[in-house]
Design a protein around this motif. Structure first.
Motif, PDB file in Angstrom:
ATOM      1  N   GLU A   3      -4.341   5.225  -7.169  1.00 34.70           N
ATOM      2  CA  GLU A   3      -5.579   5.606  -7.874  1.00 34.70           C
ATOM      3  C   GLU A   3      -5.622   5.057  -9.408  1.00 34.70           C
ATOM      4  O   GLU A   3      -6.693   5.060 -10.201  1.00 34.70           O
ATOM      5  N   LEU A   4      -4.240   4.847  -9.833  1.00 36.77           N
ATOM      6  CA  LEU A   4      -3.711   4.215 -10.953  1.00 36.77           C
ATOM      7  C   LEU A   4      -4.923   3.326 -11.390  1.00 36.77           C
ATOM      8  O   LEU A   4      -4.783   2.429 -10.688  1.00 36.77           O
ATOM      9  N   SER A   5      -4.803   2.775 -12.552  1.00 41.29           N
ATOM     10  CA  SER A   5      -4.700   1.355 -13.637  1.00 41.29           C
ATOM     11  C   SER A   5      -3.816   0.516 -13.090  1.00 41.29           C
ATOM     12  O   SER A   5      -2.787   0.775 -12.667  1.00 41.29           O
ATOM     13  N   GLU A  38      -1.846   0.775 -15.812  1.00 42.83           N
ATOM     14  CA  GLU A  38      -1.042   1.830 -15.689  1.00 42.83           C
ATOM     15  C   GLU A  38       0.059   1.048 -14.565  1.00 42.83           C
ATOM     16  O   GLU A  38       1.736   2.030 -14.505  1.00 42.83           O
ATOM     17  N   LYS A  71       1.246  -1.044   0.155  1.00 40.56           N
ATOM     18  CA  LYS A  71      -0.023   0.052   0.183  1.00 40.56           C
ATOM     19  C   LYS A  71       1.071   1.570   0.368  1.00 40.56           C
ATOM     20  O   LYS A  71       0.372   1.644  -0.212  1.00 40.56           O
ATOM     21  N   SER A  72       1.491   1.130   1.075  1.00 40.85           N
ATOM     22  CA  SER A  72       2.642   2.688   1.262  1.00 40.85           C
ATOM     23  C   SER A  72       3.895   2.650   0.456  1.00 40.85           C
ATOM     24  O   SER A  72       4.177   3.700  -0.450  1.00 40.85           O
ATOM     25  N   GLU A  73       4.539   1.413  -0.683  1.00 35.74           N
ATOM     26  CA  GLU A  73       5.779   1.766  -1.639  1.00 35.74           C
ATOM     27  C   GLU A  73       5.027   1.342  -2.668  1.00 35.74           C
ATOM     28  O   GLU A  73       5.979   0.803  -3.402  1.00 35.74           O
ATOM     29  N   GLY A  74       4.475   0.678  -3.102  1.00 38.06           N
ATOM     30  CA  GLY A  74       4.401  -0.911  -3.673  1.00 38.06           C
ATOM     31  C   GLY A  74       3.782   0.208  -5.694  1.00 38.06           C
ATOM     32  O   GLY A  74       3.894   0.215  -5.662  1.00 38.06           O
ATOM     33  N   LEU A  75       2.586   0.064  -4.565  1.00 37.37           N
ATOM     34  CA  LEU A  75       0.970   0.487  -6.016  1.00 37.37           C
ATOM     35  C   LEU A  75       1.141   2.216  -5.254  1.00 37.37           C
ATOM     36  O   LEU A  75       0.674   2.529  -4.581  1.00 37.37           O
ATOM     37  N   VAL A  76       0.781   2.198  -6.984  1.00 39.30           N
ATOM     38  CA  VAL A  76      -0.147   3.787  -7.004  1.00 39.30           C
ATOM     39  C   VAL A  76      -1.642   3.311  -6.753  1.00 39.30           C
ATOM     40  O   VAL A  76      -2.523   3.109  -7.503  1.00 39.30           O
ATOM     41  N   GLY A 118      -6.133  -0.130  -6.212  1.00 36.89           N
ATOM     42  CA  GLY A 118      -6.369  -0.199  -5.297  1.00 36.89           C
ATOM     43  C   GLY A 118      -8.077  -1.172  -5.112  1.00 36.89           C
ATOM     44  O   GLY A 118      -8.101  -1.368  -3.964  1.00 36.89           O
ATOM     45  N   GLN A 119      -8.634  -1.638  -5.768  1.00 34.36           N
ATOM     46  CA  GLN A 119      -9.960  -1.917  -5.250  1.00 34.36           C
ATOM     47  C   GLN A 119      -9.481  -3.214  -5.591  1.00 34.36           C
ATOM     48  O   GLN A 119     -10.761  -4.241  -5.380  1.00 34.36           O
TER      49      GLN A 119
END
Lengths: 506, 344
Positions: free
Chosen positions: A354-356, A359, A347-352, A403-404
């Motif tokens: 909001e982005l798909s 992306e 969550k904090s270092e891996g993924l963005v 995020g989903q």
């Protein structure tokens, strides 16, 4: 049907479960506290320690289960509820206001008198009394921020303690204290204990566990592994409880390792290290081998990966990648050299978030190419679809916000991003953290497959059996230093535990 | 996260769930209301070889705000903010007046204005990206000092009268090419250029990634600091363009009052266009719609004959309404209110 409540316990938590979307943080955990005991709560990151504590202190609501305080069933909805029931907490990050005086910090919630009038004289008396309980003698008019972390910690404890405090929760209180300060804190804990207060002590320093605790509870993956008197659990058993789950069916299937035939050396670290982070270490990675990284929480697993990747700048030693000594200082250069890294904390270092998905998958590849050479939409979709298919990411389409996704699928996206940058060396920090059994198995299979394709892998894991099952070689860490390596023949649970426990067995 | 289960036609569903629908709807509603207020509202005629009319006027007047808002959209995409755009406009205006007085070629002066904006962006970007100062504070420094810098520049050449005559700048202000006002064409050109830079390179993706999660972006190999720095430079350049047009309009440099509060209009335009101050997304086209909404509102209040004192209050109310429509939470509650309280 319901068992009798333990009459001597001051807190009894029974069958506590907590679910977050996509992950079960706590699964039917029982937890008891007796007056005047120091109870150590142990477990790796994500084991459920903080979730359990937050439920006890009213910061989180449980999904199921019951809590009794002094034999009365309680239902805490806020931290205030828990506090008035006599449960106080001092969190790891000290919750004080640095610019305010000690007096104000200690009496903040309690000083508003009639008509909002504040009697500072009373406040000072109250503050002195609170500090006296801990035998702390400091100038209470100075701002808290002007004192050392150790003193701040004591102020925080003083603030948490009330006349009617029954339970004091200390979350990693010694993380930033030196030996003398720790000893002082322990003297205070012993004093509280003699006053009949139950202390929950969360730490990852095993020495301290044995120095102060009466009983120990170990959590793993949201489940309770066991509770026992500290004198009944040897250090080796304790390590085994924390990281050594019995080999299940899932892992057993992957214990069929590669032949161990490995290629040329692709990466070599020579005394790479950073002060206060990780002592200089030597490490060699060969093409086609998976090297496991074992050690307890805080032993330096993540730091080793980040030092190699350049996310933490080393201050000693050097790194030789494909025969070239490099002075790499950042992740971008590492990507150019063919090193990819999957961080532990999705969550904090891996993924963005909001982005798909698409992306998120192509972003490392894109940053490797530079901003002037954009990957066309069509190409992005091709790569994303390919990754979704080959890693089995469960999603209706690649344009869903990442995020989903569930935990396991998010982890696969992080992995997909690393793979899309076509690395030769892959650093995986806890690739199976917080994901369900099915996804767990898939990711282990994948690690094996990548090895066979000639990648060099470094896999840090808090799952001892996972390390044993999937590694060709194991590097063992303890207290922020590399303490040894185990070669193919000698990789067993017991050997690793023995190394981590060291010679100073309890 | 919300699973929508009401039966409705997919097309309507897709439109109603698109973020773009609400600002466009707001713009359309404002324009329809205008038609009632003033029957001749939609008339467009040609005067002196140039299109005239309220609709053209709205676009014409929205150009400076829209330019600033586009730059702001990129900065906000990185989770930042730039409060200094009004001051950048003041500085670029002062430089234009100064160099005209000094007798430079007027086309070269345009370059000065844009470069000055860019340099202001370099300052902001350095403070935010490399010194790690919070954007709102970092840009506040130039916001406060920039107008003073503009006045100092006025002093360089005596400064009592910074007004000037320039046929070239006059052309930018009131001129037209074909029937279309020059500045609208200029705006379209700048918009396309910016869109190409943001969307046809990976810059936009990088900005959104850094704004969404800077730590993760760094580990993915993106130099987050550099991206943040660049975004402030772009914002400064856009403000420089806006400064040029606004200075051309007034034939003078007025650092004290030019473009006052334009930063707030620009931020509003970005937010109306669907941007979030939490960063992570850039909507260039919708930002322009946002700027048009703000200008359309101002124009409608003027033609409605209401005293201009009402302008700001009505603007605030409409903006509030548009933002409520965009918020999923608020929309659900409004819908529930209309449907009665039978479903919770």
């Amino acid at each position: 049907m319901v068992a009798e409540i333990d009459q001597s316990a001051c807190i009894e938590m029974r069958q506590i479960s907590k679910s977050f979307p996509g992950v079960k943080a706590l699964d039917s955990v029982d937890f008891k506290l007796y007056p005047g005991e120091v109870h150590a709560l142990l477990g790796e990151n994500g084991a459920g320690k903080s979730t359990l504590i937050k439920i006890l202190t009213g910061a989180l609501e449980r999904s199921t289960g019951d809590i009794w305080v002094d034999h009365n069933k309680c239902d805490f909805r806020t931290t205030g509820d828990a506090q008035s029931a006599g449960i106080s907490t001092v969190y790891q990050e000290v919750n004080l206001i640095p610019a305010m005086s000690v007096t104000k910090n200690l009496t903040l919630e309690k000083i508003s008198g009639r008509f909002g009038y504040v009697s500072w004289r009373k406040a000072r008396t109250m503050a002195r009394e609170k500090l006296k309980r801990l035998n702390v003698d400091i100038d209470i008019e100075q701002p808290v921020g002007s004192y050392s972390v150790a003193i701040q910690q004591l102020v925080a404890i003083a603030r948490a303690l009330d006349d009617d405090t029954k339970v004091l929760v200390l979350d990693e209180p010694t993380a930033s204290l030196d030996a003398q300060e720790t000893a002082n804190l322990f003297a205070i804990i012993n004093d509280l204990k003699s006053k009949g207060i139950a202390v929950v002590f969360i730490t990852h320093f095993l020495d301290q566990v044995y120095a102060i605790s009466d009983r120990i509870t170990v959590l793993r993956n949201g489940k309770k592994v066991g509770t026992d008197l500290a004198t009944n659990i040897s250090r080796k058993d304790l390590i085994a409880m924390m990281i050594g789950r019995e080999l299940g069916d899932v892992e057993a299937a992957f214990s069929t390792k590669g032949t161990g035939a490995t290629g040329e050396t692709v990466l070599q670290a020579n005394q790479l290290g950073k002060k206060r982070t990780l002592d200089g270490f030597d490490l060699e990675l060969k093409a086609g081998e998976a090297v496991g990284l074992a050690g307890l929480l805080g032993s330096g697993r993540t730091e080793m990966c980040k030092l190699i990747f350049g996310a933490i700048k080393a201050d000693t030693g050097n790194l030789v990648v494909f025969g070239n000594s490099t002075n790499r200082t950042n992740p971008r250069n590492s990507l150019d050299l063919g090193i990819a890294f999957c961080p532990e904390d999705r969550k904090s270092e891996g993924l963005v978030g909001e982005l798909s998905i698409r992306e998120n998958i192509i972003i490392s590849m894109q940053s490797k190419q530079g901003w002037l050479k954009p990957i066309s939409r069509k190409e992005q979709e091709r790569i994303a679809d390919e990754m979704i298919a080959s890693l089995g990411i469960a999603t209706p389409d690649a344009d869903k916000p990442v995020g989903q996704l569930s935990g396991g699928n998010q982890q696969k996206v992080v992995l997909a991003r690393a793979l899309a940058s076509s690395p030769k060396i892959l650093l995986l920090d806890e690739p199976t953290r917080g994901i369900d059994v099915g996804a767990h198995a898939e990711i282990l299979t994948l690690i094996r497959k990548l090895c066979e394709q000639g990648l060099a892998l470094l896999v840090a894991s808090s799952e001892l059996d996972e390390v044993v099952a999937s590694s060709d070689r194991v590097v063992v860490l303890r207290d922020r230093a590399k303490i040894g390596e185990l070669q193919a023949g000698s990789i067993t649970r017991d050997n690793i535990i023995q190394m981590i426990a060291g010679t100073d067995n309890v | 996260m919300s699973s929508v289960s009401q039966p409705s036609t997919p097309v309507w569903k897709r439109i109603s769930q698109s973020r773009a629908i609400w600002p466009i709807l707001a713009l359309v509603v404002i324009l329809i209301v205008d038609g009632f207020i003033s029957p001749n509202f939609y008339n467009i005629r040609i005067v002196e070889g140039r299109l005239f009319g309220n609709l053209i006027d709205i676009v014409y007047r929205a150009v400076p705000t829209a330019l600033v808002a586009l730059g702001m959209a990129i900065v906000i995409g990185t989770k930042g903010i730039d409060l200094s755009v009004g001051s950048i406009i003041a500085i670029s205006g002062a430089i234009i007046a100064w160099r005209i007085q000094a007798g430079d070629n007027h086309v070269v002066i345009l370059a000065y204005a844009v470069i000055a904006g860019g340099l202001c962006g370099v300052w902001n970007g350095t403070l935010v990206a490399f010194l790690g100062i919070q954007p709102i504070i970092a840009t506040l420094i130039l916001m406060v000092s920039g107008r003073g810098v503009g006045m100092l520049i006025n002093l360089i050449y005596g400064g009592t009268d910074p007004s000037f005559e320039s046929a070239f700048l006059q052309g930018l202000s009131t001129g037209s090419i074909g029937y279309i006002p020059t500045r609208i064409l200029l705006f379209i050109a700048i918009f396309i250029a910016l869109w190409l830079v943001v969307r046809k390179t990976a810059l936009g993706l990088f900005v959104e990634s850094v704004g969404g999660n800077a730590a993760a972006s760094n580990l993915a190999g993106i130099n987050a600091r550099r991206i943040i720095f660049v975004s402030y430079v772009i914002c400064g350049v856009m403000a420089g363009w806006a400064g040029m047009i606004m200075t051309a309009d007034t034939h003078t440099s007025d650092p004290v009052s030019v473009a006052l509060y334009i930063e707030l209009d620009a931020i509003l335009a970005v937010v109306i266009g669907g941007g979030s101050l939490m960063g992570g997304r850039i909507y260039l086209g919708m930002t322009v719609i946002g700027a048009l909404v703000i200008q359309a509102l101002t124009t409608s209040i003027l033609i409605s004959g209401l005293p201009p004192e009402y302008n700001l209050i009505i603007k605030a109310l409409v903006v509030l309404f548009v933002l409520l429509l965009q918020s999923d939470n608020a929309r659900k509650q409004i819908v529930a209110l209309f449907r009665g309280k039978h479903n919770e």
